[in-house]
Design a protein around this motif. Structure first.
Motif, PDB file in Angstrom:
ATOM      1  N   THR A   1      47.497 -14.360  -9.127  1.00  0.00           N
ATOM      2  CA  THR A   1      48.298 -13.488  -9.429  1.00  0.00           C
ATOM      3  C   THR A   1      48.850 -12.956  -7.992  1.00  0.00           C
ATOM      4  O   THR A   1      50.004 -12.140  -8.317  1.00  0.00           O
ATOM      5  CB  THR A   1      48.094 -12.397 -10.427  1.00  0.00           C
ATOM      6  OG1 THR A   1      46.720 -11.788  -9.795  1.00  0.00           O
ATOM      7  CG2 THR A   1      47.404 -12.959 -11.692  1.00  0.00           C
TER       8      THR A   1
ATOM      9  N   ARG B   1      42.014  -5.871  -3.347  1.00  0.00           N
ATOM     10  CA  ARG B   1      41.398  -5.961  -4.733  1.00  0.00           C
ATOM     11  C   ARG B   1      41.291  -4.472  -5.384  1.00  0.00           C
ATOM     12  O   ARG B   1      41.699  -3.996  -6.578  1.00  0.00           O
ATOM     13  CB  ARG B   1      40.461  -6.768  -5.004  1.00  0.00           C
ATOM     14  CG  ARG B   1      40.785  -8.419  -4.764  1.00  0.00           C
ATOM     15  CD  ARG B   1      39.020  -9.040  -4.404  1.00  0.00           C
ATOM     16  NE  ARG B   1      38.294  -8.846  -5.452  1.00  0.00           N
ATOM     17  CZ  ARG B   1      37.202  -9.175  -5.749  1.00  0.00           C
ATOM     18  NH1 ARG B   1      36.338  -9.385  -4.375  1.00  0.00           N
ATOM     19  NH2 ARG B   1      36.449  -9.016  -7.019  1.00  0.00           N
TER      20      ARG B   1
ATOM     21  N   ASP C   1      44.484  -3.085  -6.075  1.00  0.00           N
ATOM     22  CA  ASP C   1      45.106  -3.612  -7.377  1.00  0.00           C
ATOM     23  C   ASP C   1      44.487  -2.781  -8.650  1.00  0.00           C
ATOM     24  O   ASP C   1      45.088  -2.660  -9.479  1.00  0.00           O
ATOM     25  CB  ASP C   1      44.872  -5.091  -7.329  1.00  0.00           C
ATOM     26  CG  ASP C   1      45.461  -5.786  -8.808  1.00  0.00           C
ATOM     27  OD1 ASP C   1      46.478  -5.836  -8.753  1.00  0.00           O
ATOM     28  OD2 ASP C   1      44.384  -6.221  -9.552  1.00  0.00           O
ATOM     29  N   GLU C   2      42.981  -2.821  -8.355  1.00  0.00           N
ATOM     30  CA  GLU C   2      42.300  -2.037  -9.693  1.00  0.00           C
ATOM     31  C   GLU C   2      42.787  -0.486  -9.623  1.00  0.00           C
ATOM     32  O   GLU C   2      42.839  -0.207 -10.713  1.00  0.00           O
ATOM     33  CB  GLU C   2      40.847  -2.108  -9.050  1.00  0.00           C
ATOM     34  CG  GLU C   2      40.032  -1.556  -9.876  1.00  0.00           C
ATOM     35  CD  GLU C   2      39.598  -2.033 -11.562  1.00  0.00           C
ATOM     36  OE1 GLU C   2      39.686  -1.377 -12.477  1.00  0.00           O
ATOM     37  OE2 GLU C   2      40.196  -3.034 -11.408  1.00  0.00           O
TER      38      GLU C   2
ATOM     39  N   ALA D   1      45.887   0.697  -8.879  1.00  0.00           N
ATOM     40  CA  ALA D   1      47.035   0.571  -9.488  1.00  0.00           C
ATOM     41  C   ALA D   1      47.235   0.028 -10.905  1.00  0.00           C
ATOM     42  O   ALA D   1      47.728   0.673 -11.934  1.00  0.00           O
ATOM     43  CB  ALA D   1      48.015  -0.512  -8.980  1.00  0.00           C
ATOM     44  N   ALA D   2      46.098  -0.724 -11.357  1.00  0.00           N
ATOM     45  CA  ALA D   2      45.865  -1.050 -12.891  1.00  0.00           C
ATOM     46  C   ALA D   2      45.165   0.210 -13.528  1.00  0.00           C
ATOM     47  O   ALA D   2      45.865   0.710 -14.639  1.00  0.00           O
ATOM     48  CB  ALA D   2      45.050  -1.937 -12.945  1.00  0.00           C
ATOM     49  N   ARG D   3      44.514   0.996 -12.982  1.00  0.00           N
ATOM     50  CA  ARG D   3      43.858   2.103 -13.589  1.00  0.00           C
ATOM     51  C   ARG D   3      44.919   3.106 -13.680  1.00  0.00           C
ATOM     52  O   ARG D   3      45.095   4.078 -14.723  1.00  0.00           O
ATOM     53  CB  ARG D   3      42.465   2.644 -12.778  1.00  0.00           C
ATOM     54  CG  ARG D   3      41.617   1.691 -12.780  1.00  0.00           C
ATOM     55  CD  ARG D   3      40.344   2.516 -12.377  1.00  0.00           C
ATOM     56  NE  ARG D   3      39.057   1.579 -12.474  1.00  0.00           N
ATOM     57  CZ  ARG D   3      37.791   2.084 -12.574  1.00  0.00           C
ATOM     58  NH1 ARG D   3      37.551   3.325 -12.426  1.00  0.00           N
ATOM     59  NH2 ARG D   3      36.872   1.182 -12.563  1.00  0.00           N
ATOM     60  N   GLN D   4      45.777   3.385 -12.671  1.00  0.00           N
ATOM     61  CA  GLN D   4      46.987   4.346 -12.896  1.00  0.00           C
ATOM     62  C   GLN D   4      47.843   4.074 -14.013  1.00  0.00           C
ATOM     63  O   GLN D   4      48.071   5.021 -14.639  1.00  0.00           O
ATOM     64  CB  GLN D   4      47.683   4.327 -11.499  1.00  0.00           C
ATOM     65  CG  GLN D   4      46.765   5.237 -10.592  1.00  0.00           C
ATOM     66  CD  GLN D   4      47.916   5.075  -9.120  1.00  0.00           C
ATOM     67  OE1 GLN D   4      48.547   4.184  -8.918  1.00  0.00           O
ATOM     68  NE2 GLN D   4      47.741   6.355  -8.424  1.00  0.00           N
ATOM     69  N   THR D   5      48.348   2.656 -14.134  1.00  0.00           N
ATOM     70  CA  THR D   5      48.886   2.206 -15.083  1.00  0.00           C
ATOM     71  C   THR D   5      48.317   2.699 -16.566  1.00  0.00           C
ATOM     72  O   THR D   5      48.939   3.033 -17.631  1.00  0.00           O
ATOM     73  CB  THR D   5      49.233   0.607 -15.265  1.00  0.00           C
ATOM     74  OG1 THR D   5      50.044   0.432 -13.704  1.00  0.00           O
ATOM     75  CG2 THR D   5      50.115   0.206 -16.387  1.00  0.00           C
ATOM     76  N   LEU D   6      46.982   2.341 -16.582  1.00  0.00           N
ATOM     77  CA  LEU D   6      46.135   2.562 -18.054  1.00  0.00           C
ATOM     78  C   LEU D   6      45.913   4.123 -18.167  1.00  0.00           C
ATOM     79  O   LEU D   6      46.379   4.526 -19.313  1.00  0.00           O
ATOM     80  CB  LEU D   6      44.730   1.954 -17.788  1.00  0.00           C
ATOM     81  CG  LEU D   6      44.448   0.666 -17.737  1.00  0.00           C
ATOM     82  CD1 LEU D   6      43.263   0.049 -17.393  1.00  0.00           C
ATOM     83  CD2 LEU D   6      45.041  -0.147 -19.198  1.00  0.00           C
TER      84      LEU D   6
END
Length: 214
Positions: free
Chosen positions: A131, A147, A150-151, A153-158
């Motif tokens: 990705t 990585r 990225d994790e 950013a993903a946690r911020q989105t969640l």
């Protein structure tokens, strides 16, 4: 002499040469003194010349001795300076050794440190690179940082999605409570209305009973 062949220093060779010439001159004077005892004054002039030559040789030896003494002093001074320099370099080496040992200890502590990122549920490298192909040429350190980012950013989105869901839930709860309150009011009014209907019915039933008895 065999030992003479072992000496190659020019200064020492000049000393040996001057000493040999002085020795030869001394032997010549001794020989002249022996002749004087048997021949009288005939060898006085030759003896005086030999003594002058001896004095000259001795002066040369004294000059060589003075130079040797000065050389020894200079050598001692140079040796002391060199020893001080060696001691200073040795101290610097010891300091570098201690610093190296300290840094190795720090490095070992960092390598053995229980980093929190090792416990993060990071996605596998292959999936991450699939990705994010722009990190395909990155080294291990840069790839790990990417990585982790990225994790994050993903946690911020969640977390943002969670906050939105919490707000929606609070709004729904508020709306539900309002409807419950409204329904409660309607129930009360309905009960009053039903209670009134029952009172009217009892009045009509009482009239009908009286009329039937008359």
């Amino acid at each position: 002499m065999a030992a003479d062949h072992l000496i190659t220093d020019p200064t020492l060779l000049s000393v040996l040469s001057a000493a040999a010439e002085t020795r030869t001159q001394c032997l010549q004077i001794l020989a002249l003194l022996s002749q004087r005892a048997s021949q009288g004054d005939d060898v006085d002039d030759e003896l005086q010349t030999a003594e002058k030559n001896l004095n000259a040789r001795l002066a040369i030896l004294r000059g060589i001795n003075r130079r040797a003494v000065m050389g020894v002093r200079q050598t001692k001074q140079e040796t002391a300076e060199a020893r001080q320099e060696i001691d200073s370099l040795h101290l610097q080496l010891q300091n570098l050794y201690y610093e190296q040992r300290h840094l190795r200890g720090e490095i070992a502590g960092c390598e053995d440190f229980d980093h929190k990122y090792t416990k993060l549920p990071l996605i596998p490298v292959e999936e991450f690179l699939a990705t994010h192909p722009e990190h395909a040429e990155a080294d291990e350190h840069e790839l790990t940082l990417a990585r982790i980012a990225d994790e994050h950013a993903a946690r911020q989105t969640l977390e943002q999605q969670k906050q939105e869901l919490v707000k929606r839930k609070e709004a729904l709860v508020k709306e539900t409570n309002a409807k419950k309150e409204e329904l409660g009011k309607l129930d009360g009014e309905l009960e009053k209305w039903i209670g009134g209907q029952q009172g009217v019915r009892k009045i009509f039933e009482a009239r009908e009973s009286k009329m039937a008895g008359a």
